[in-house]
Motif scaffolding. Structure first.
Motif, PDB file in Angstrom:
ATOM      1  N   SER A 207      31.124  58.638 -13.003  1.00  0.00           N
ATOM      2  CA  SER A 207      30.670  57.495 -12.201  1.00  0.00           C
ATOM      3  C   SER A 207      31.020  57.759 -10.750  1.00  0.00           C
ATOM      4  O   SER A 207      31.799  58.671 -10.431  1.00  0.00           O
ATOM      5  N   ALA A 208      30.449  56.959  -9.852  1.00  0.00           N
ATOM      6  CA  ALA A 208      30.768  57.086  -8.424  1.00  0.00           C
ATOM      7  C   ALA A 208      32.244  56.795  -8.189  1.00  0.00           C
ATOM      8  O   ALA A 208      32.885  57.421  -7.339  1.00  0.00           O
ATOM      9  N   GLU A 209      32.782  55.836  -8.944  1.00  0.00           N
ATOM     10  CA  GLU A 209      34.191  55.467  -8.792  1.00  0.00           C
ATOM     11  C   GLU A 209      35.100  56.624  -9.220  1.00  0.00           C
ATOM     12  O   GLU A 209      36.103  56.931  -8.554  1.00  0.00           O
ATOM     13  N   ALA A 210      34.752  57.274 -10.337  1.00  0.00           N
ATOM     14  CA  ALA A 210      35.545  58.414 -10.817  1.00  0.00           C
ATOM     15  C   ALA A 210      35.472  59.571  -9.821  1.00  0.00           C
ATOM     16  O   ALA A 210      36.472  60.238  -9.546  1.00  0.00           O
ATOM     17  N   PHE A 211      34.273  59.795  -9.272  1.00  0.00           N
ATOM     18  CA  PHE A 211      34.094  60.853  -8.284  1.00  0.00           C
ATOM     19  C   PHE A 211      34.942  60.577  -7.040  1.00  0.00           C
ATOM     20  O   PHE A 211      35.631  61.472  -6.533  1.00  0.00           O
ATOM     21  N   VAL A 254      28.633  58.664  -1.305  1.00  0.00           N
ATOM     22  CA  VAL A 254      30.089  58.484  -1.200  1.00  0.00           C
ATOM     23  C   VAL A 254      30.643  59.393  -0.099  1.00  0.00           C
ATOM     24  O   VAL A 254      31.459  58.974   0.730  1.00  0.00           O
ATOM     25  N   LEU A 255      30.181  60.659  -0.075  1.00  0.00           N
ATOM     26  CA  LEU A 255      30.643  61.596   0.944  1.00  0.00           C
ATOM     27  C   LEU A 255      30.208  61.161   2.342  1.00  0.00           C
ATOM     28  O   LEU A 255      30.988  61.243   3.297  1.00  0.00           O
ATOM     29  N   LYS A 256      28.980  60.704   2.464  1.00  0.00           N
ATOM     30  CA  LYS A 256      28.468  60.288   3.774  1.00  0.00           C
ATOM     31  C   LYS A 256      29.272  59.127   4.345  1.00  0.00           C
ATOM     32  O   LYS A 256      29.594  59.091   5.534  1.00  0.00           O
TER      33      LYS A 256
END
Length: 347
Positions: A207-211, A254-256
């Motif tokens: 998930s985005a949260e895990a990432f 997320v990175l951006k």
């Protein structure tokens, strides 16, 4: 009296037998516990080995899916923007040469005072030509994934020997030697980037949260070890991997938001494939592809079992230097090489 002695001897004998039985049971229990511990350690080692094999197989699958995509990225940095840059330089040089002509005409009237201006103009033209020559040179960025490992210091020493700076996309490590290697990478002037903390695809891409949690963990580890506020990332398997259960554009987002730039690659030596390439074959794999690009980001691996990569590195550097390529570490000026462009992701 004899009967009493006999009874006493019998009791003593029974006690001895009981004691021997107790001692035997104790040793049996100890042996059983030791056997269980040995079996547990063996199973843990096999599970760890199996996980590494699964990661390798997964990454190999991703590599095979990406082979057909590489050609599509060849002209990334040699298109219209580059042509416009050269056109602008040509125009500027033409204008400068016109100034030279005008100065030459004016020299007949004003004499020696104009010669100084001519010399300055000629110097400026030479600078422009040298600058254009530098822009024409191939730029090659050697990048190493998966470290630190027992091979990291060997790689650093080879790079030092040829005065080459590279980029290391590291994973999470906790042992003292690895923490020292984080510091050593930065100390020797190389670029350090993040390659996830765990490198476990199913956990990172759940998930985005895990990432994001994994991202912040490796970011903190690098900062604590080296003092470097790292803002460079490489996705395990690349941004075009097909194993993520989360849309990669969401993870790019997320990175951006955290102002972190990610890099993929357009040249690889093949050290992550199932095929056991020799050092010479790894060199050949790199050299046949770098000629296709003006900017090459080369994928290599810094892992304990990549001895052929270490053996190949020196010849890779020699051949690249022989072709007058610039070997550079990734920085904010490096042309982006991304399988999935960050520009396609909405803020």
């Amino acid at each position: 009296m004899s009967d009493k002695n006999q009874g006493l001897n019998d009791r003593l004998e029974r006690k001895k037998r009981v004691q021997r039985i107790k001692t035997g049971m104790l040793w049996l229990l100890i042996t059983w516990m030791l056997a269980l511990m040995l079996i547990s350690v063996t199973l843990i080692a096999k599970v760890h080995s199996l996980q590494e094999q699964i990661d390798i197989i997964t990454e190999n699958t991703i590599r095979s899916q990406q082979v057909d995509q590489k050609e599509n990225h060849a002209p990334n940095d040699s298109g219209s923007a580059k042509v416009q840059k050269y056109d602008a330089a040509d125009s500027a040089e033409a204008q400068t040469e016109q100034v030279l002509s005008a100065n030459a005409l004016h020299t007949e009237q004003t004499g020696a005072s104009v010669k100084s201006a001519d010399a300055d103009t000629e110097t400026e033209i030479k600078k422009r030509k040298d600058s254009r020559k530098s822009e024409d040179m191939r730029r090659v960025y050697l990048t190493f994934d998966d470290g630190p490992s027992k091979n990291t210091e060997k790689i650093l020493d080879i790079l030092d020997r040829y005065q080459v700076k590279a980029t290391f996309f590291v994973t999470g490590r906790e042992d003292k030697e690895s923490l020292n290697m984080y510091r050593e990478i930065v100390k020797r002037g190389h670029t350090i980037g993040m390659h996830s903390y765990s490198h476990q695809y199913d956990a990172i891409y759940e998930s985005a949260e895990a990432f994001e949690a994994d991202l912040m963990k490796i970011k903190k580890r690098i900062y604590d070890a080296s003092g470097q506020d790292c803002r460079l990332y490489r996705f395990p398997g690349g941004s075009s991997n097909q194993v993520s259960s989360t849309d990669m554009k969401e993870l790019i987002g997320v990175l951006k938001k955290k102002d972190i730039t990610y890099f993929d690659w357009n040249v690889e030596c093949g050290d992550a494939s199932n095929h056991s390439y020799t050092a010479k074959e790894l060199v050949d794999n790199v050299m046949k592809d770098v000629v296709k690009y003006h900017t090459s980001v080369v994928l290599l691996h810094d892992a304990s079992n990549k001895t052929a990569t270490v053996e190949a590195l020196e010849n890779i550097i020699k051949k690249l230097q022989k072709m007058d390529a610039q070997l550079l570490p990734i920085d904010e000026k490096t042309t982006l090489v991304q399988h999935v462009s960050a520009e396609s992701v909405e803020d």
